[in-house]
Scaffold this motif. Sequence first.
Motif, short mmCIF file in Angstrom:
data_model
loop_
_atom_site.label_atom_id
_atom_site.label_comp_id
_atom_site.label_asym_id
_atom_site.label_seq_id
_atom_site.Cartn_x
_atom_site.Cartn_y
_atom_site.Cartn_z
N PHE A 1 0.83 -1.20 0.00
CA PHE A 1 0.00 0.00 0.00
C PHE A 1 0.87 1.25 0.00
O PHE A 1 0.63 2.21 -0.76
N VAL A 2 1.91 1.27 0.85
CA VAL A 2 2.81 2.42 0.90
C VAL A 2 3.50 2.60 -0.45
O VAL A 2 3.64 3.72 -0.95
N ALA A 3 3.89 1.50 -1.06
CA ALA A 3 4.57 1.60 -2.36
C ALA A 3 3.62 2.13 -3.42
O ALA A 3 4.02 2.92 -4.29
N ARG A 4 2.36 1.69 -3.38
CA ARG A 4 1.40 2.19 -4.37
C ARG A 4 1.16 3.70 -4.19
O ARG A 4 1.00 4.44 -5.17
N VAL A 5 1.10 4.15 -2.91
CA VAL A 5 0.92 5.59 -2.68
C VAL A 5 2.12 6.36 -3.22
O VAL A 5 1.98 7.40 -3.85
N ASP A 6 3.33 5.84 -3.00
CA ASP A 6 4.53 6.50 -3.53
C ASP A 6 4.48 6.57 -5.04
O ASP A 6 4.91 7.56 -5.65
N ALA A 7 3.99 5.49 -5.65
CA ALA A 7 3.94 5.45 -7.11
C ALA A 7 2.73 6.17 -7.68
O ALA A 7 2.62 6.33 -8.90
N VAL B 1 -3.72 8.91 4.61
CA VAL B 1 -4.16 10.31 4.59
C VAL B 1 -3.77 10.96 3.27
O VAL B 1 -4.56 11.67 2.65
N GLU B 2 -2.56 10.72 2.81
CA GLU B 2 -2.13 11.32 1.55
C GLU B 2 -2.89 10.76 0.36
O GLU B 2 -3.10 11.47 -0.63
N ALA B 3 -3.30 9.48 0.43
CA ALA B 3 -4.11 8.92 -0.65
C ALA B 3 -5.45 9.63 -0.75
O ALA B 3 -6.02 9.73 -1.85
N HIS B 4 -5.96 10.16 0.39
CA HIS B 4 -7.19 10.95 0.39
C HIS B 4 -6.93 12.42 0.09
O HIS B 4 -7.85 13.24 0.13
#
Length: 521
Positions: A354-360, A493-496
Amino acid sequence: MYRYKILGVAALSAAIVLLSAGLATWSVRATDRHLEQAALAHSLLSEHLHLSVRAYRLFKQLTDEVVLGARANQIVARNKQAAIEESLNRIRDLEHRQREALGIEATRGTVEDTDALDALIATIIREFDAVLAMSVESRDPRAVATLLEDRIDIAFREAVNAALARQQRVVDAMTRRVEGVHQQLLIISFLLALVMVGVAIWASASLIIGISRPLTALRTGAEALAGGDTTHRLPRGFDAEFDAVAGTFNSMAEQLQARQQTREQSQLALESAVRARTAELQALNETLKHADGSRRHFLADVSHELRTPLTIIRGEAQVALRAASRSTDDYREALRSILEQSVSLTALVEDLLFVARVDAGSVRLSRRVMHLDDLVEMARQQFEGLRGARPVQLVVRQSAQQPRPWTADPQRLRQLLGILLDNALRYSPEGGDVQLHCDADAEDLRLEIQDAGPGIAAEELPFVFERFFRGANAEHQSSQGVGLGLAVAKAIVEAHGGRIEASSAPGAGTRMTVRIPREPA
């Protein structure tokens, strides 16, 4: 143009000469006027002296008549009275002229004191007449002594001395005025000389500058063109001859500038194309570097955190396979340990992904309509499930007015609340409270979770949202996390499209503040 400058200098010089002549005339007239007043004051002073001499002679004659009787020369005494009256009249005339010239302030008391002196002389003469009218036997020696001492020696002498002192002050004042006029004339003459010197310097400098400035401008323009500066233009406004030369020079410079601009535009177009292509290549290179860095970071995190559970799983399996005879309970215990590590490993892998997807920038949210009450109830359920038997209470505060619903991913918000509430429970002491404040307005949703724990040191606070970071207080907790919870919370939070902040101080607990922009339902 230069003729006008010369005429202007000549006119200014003539004006200064006329001013000097006027100043000299004024000084001569002022000096004459003050000298005339000084002569008048001296005349008054002389008349007062004559008056005092004649009065004393008269008093001596009258005294002789009192002492010697009829043998005194009465005709001479009476003639002196006429001379005294004549002196008083001349003094009054001079004093009136002096008052008209100097004013009442400068001559205050002069006319009035002369009248008083006249009355005093008349009084002394009447008293002498009264004494002479008495017989010799009936005359009172004390009256004669009073007349001679009080009237003549004291009163008359003081009156005459006061008049003389007053006129001497007027003479001194007139002398000071004359000296003042001379001093003013000296200062004005000095200032006028300075002005004339300044005017001469200014006129010379003006003529020199008027000639040198056009020549300097022409030389500067030629040097600028020789150096390649085609934007330089010669100024105008000096005189007609130079303006003609400046016009020809500027026309030539404009033609050279037009040719240079054409060449520069072609060069700028080429440089712009090169810069654009270079920027594209740099952006592509940065993208590749970022992707490579994310990949390396992700692989390093995975390799670091997967090693421990994989080692436990392998160890349990090897022990179970190598044992010659083990009971069913032993195998169950080994399988249970392997299952726990597998579940933990699965959760870790999901969090890392999940963290990697947010970074990407490739994460996808399953947004649903949500209300503030739904979020509060979700937090209560999460807290009750995490608290267990621990004596820690959840204190909820929310806005009294229910805001309009918005859209968000409920599953991810549940995961966010679970991470934040789990941290707050983990570090809160028994009997403490965990504060939850929920609020929403037209712009964003705001969550605040405050624990009563030991807090975070200032030097550790900037790193709490980094992956696998564990502070000093975390090392003393019984539950051993991997330091990925707050990194996952930040990713949610950043994904939102929001942001999360931490504020803390040792001994004052920690507050996590989440702001998520609202997307209306």
